[in-house]
Design a protein around this motif. Structure first.
Motif, mmCIF file in Angstrom:
data_model
loop_
_atom_site.group_PDB
_atom_site.id
_atom_site.type_symbol
_atom_site.label_atom_id
_atom_site.label_comp_id
_atom_site.label_asym_id
_atom_site.label_seq_id
_atom_site.Cartn_x
_atom_site.Cartn_y
_atom_site.Cartn_z
ATOM 1 N N GLU A 45 -11.220 -8.260 1.357
ATOM 2 C CA GLU A 45 -10.447 -7.876 2.538
ATOM 3 C C GLU A 45 -10.032 -6.414 2.501
ATOM 4 O O GLU A 45 -9.756 -5.806 3.544
ATOM 5 N N LEU A 46 -10.026 -5.806 1.307
ATOM 6 C CA LEU A 46 -9.684 -4.392 1.199
ATOM 7 C C LEU A 46 -10.700 -3.506 1.910
ATOM 8 O O LEU A 46 -10.380 -2.393 2.341
ATOM 9 N N LEU A 47 -11.930 -3.992 2.014
ATOM 10 C CA LEU A 47 -12.992 -3.200 2.639
ATOM 11 C C LEU A 47 -12.775 -2.996 4.136
ATOM 12 O O LEU A 47 -13.434 -2.165 4.748
ATOM 13 N N ASP A 48 -11.865 -3.757 4.710
ATOM 14 C CA ASP A 48 -11.565 -3.626 6.136
ATOM 15 C C ASP A 48 -10.311 -2.801 6.389
ATOM 16 O O ASP A 48 -9.757 -2.821 7.485
ATOM 17 N N THR A 49 -9.867 -2.062 5.355
ATOM 18 C CA THR A 49 -8.673 -1.220 5.521
ATOM 19 C C THR A 49 -9.059 0.240 5.728
ATOM 20 O O THR A 49 -10.170 0.653 5.383
ATOM 21 N N TRP A 50 -8.104 0.988 6.281
ATOM 22 C CA TRP A 50 -8.350 2.393 6.629
ATOM 23 C C TRP A 50 -7.215 3.273 6.117
ATOM 24 O O TRP A 50 -6.678 4.106 6.833
ATOM 25 N N TYR A 51 -6.850 3.103 4.856
ATOM 26 C CA TYR A 51 -5.706 3.833 4.318
ATOM 27 C C TYR A 51 -5.925 5.350 4.293
ATOM 28 O O TYR A 51 -4.998 6.121 4.534
ATOM 29 N N GLY A 52 -7.140 5.783 3.989
ATOM 30 C CA GLY A 52 -7.405 7.218 3.953
ATOM 31 C C GLY A 52 -7.156 7.876 5.294
ATOM 32 O O GLY A 52 -6.486 8.915 5.385
ATOM 33 N N GLU A 53 -7.679 7.266 6.357
ATOM 34 C CA GLU A 53 -7.506 7.809 7.700
ATOM 35 C C GLU A 53 -6.032 7.776 8.121
ATOM 36 O O GLU A 53 -5.512 8.717 8.733
ATOM 37 N N GLU A 54 -5.352 6.680 7.777
ATOM 38 C CA GLU A 54 -3.930 6.568 8.115
ATOM 39 C C GLU A 54 -3.116 7.643 7.397
ATOM 40 O O GLU A 54 -2.257 8.295 8.004
#
Length: 286
Positions: free
Chosen positions: A219-228
């Motif tokens: 599920e981590l692969l669907d996160t966008w922490y870098g962009e955020e």
């Protein structure tokens, strides 16, 4: 063991008492386990320029401050003196970053001084007191993967609040001690405000870690922490303890989101391929 030449001066000056053993040797430096003041520490000996293979250094150095105009001119001309100044600056960048990040609460080894071009720092150990493994050598449970990812994103956040980006962050630049991940290796650290490639490097750092830990927690692969993180940083709204969601609303008019997703997925796949290559090489060497 025979004392390396670079460490003999530290023994002569009483900085360390003895060299215990080599710990690791990489493209930039060799690290030794040493003993000094009754404690076991690490000594990082940087390799000569001719021995090193780190590429695209100019990209990392953009935005870094140089001590004086003479040094800046010499570096620009690539004279012998300029190359020496550039080497000295490369080494001091890591030392300065460690002190700065440690003070900001980032999980990095505690520095214990820079002597004769050698960085002496804390020996990061596991729960048994042995040299801590790299994250790339660690097979976490799904729960650990999620916890490690949360810790690492927080460390990246605190770095960014200091105006710094690791620039070469991967599972092999993270150690796992008794309390979790510890970031290491900072000679290529990037100025977030002064480097034109800062955003790209931040996204790559976060995506490398996400790709690896996503093998155990998909599920981590669907996160966008870098962009955020970058959006908050650009807006001046990022704080060390800012609550992050991992979500990011792409501007459909300003960017081709499909291409963005494709580029990020390529970065993640590249990280996985590099990881698999390292594992295969390690298996062949056993």
């Amino acid at each position: 063991m025979k004392t390396p030449h670079a460490l003999q001066a530290l023994i002569d000056d009483g900085v360390i008492d003895e060299v215990v053993r080599p710990l690791k040797s990489g493209k930039e430096a060799a690290v030794y386990v040493v003993r000094g003041g009754g404690e076991v520490r690490c000594a990082k000996v940087y390799k000569d320029m001719a021995q090193r293979s780190f590429q695209q250094r100019v990209q990392y150095q953009e935005g870094r401050k140089v001590r004086g105009s003479r040094e800046a001119r010499a570096i620009g001309k690539a004279s012998r003196y300029g190359r020496k100044q550039q080497e000295d600056a490369w080494k001091h960048t890591e030392v300065d970053a460690l002190y700065r990040l440690r003070e900001a609460g980032v999980r990095v080894p505690e520095p214990h001084g820079f002597h004769h071009g050698v960085l002496v720092m804390e020996m990061v150990t596991d729960a048994d007191g042995l040299a801590a493994p790299r994250l790339g050598e660690y097979a976490p449970t799904p729960e650990q993967a999620r916890a490690f990812h949360a810790v690492l994103v927080r460390q990246v956040t605190r770095m960014l609040c200091c105006g710094l980006i690791h620039g070469d962050l991967s599972p092999y630049n993270v150690l796992v001690d008794a309390d979790g991940p510890v970031l290491i290796d900072f000679p290529q650290v990037v100025s977030a405000a002064g480097n034109n490639a800062a955003r790209t490097m931040l996204l790559r750092d976060v995506n490398n870690l996400t790709a690896y830990l996503g093998r155990w927690a998909p599920e981590l692969l669907d996160t966008w922490y870098g962009e955020e993180l970058w959006a908050l940083f650009e807006a001046g709204a990022l704080q060390p303890d800012t609550a992050l969601t991992g979500s990011f609303a792409h501007d459909e008019h300003a960017a081709d989101v499909g291409s963005v997703r494709e580029a990020i997925e390529e970065a993640r796949q590249e990280a996985l391929i590099r990881q698999q290559g390292r594992e295969a090489a390690a298996a062949e060497g056993r």
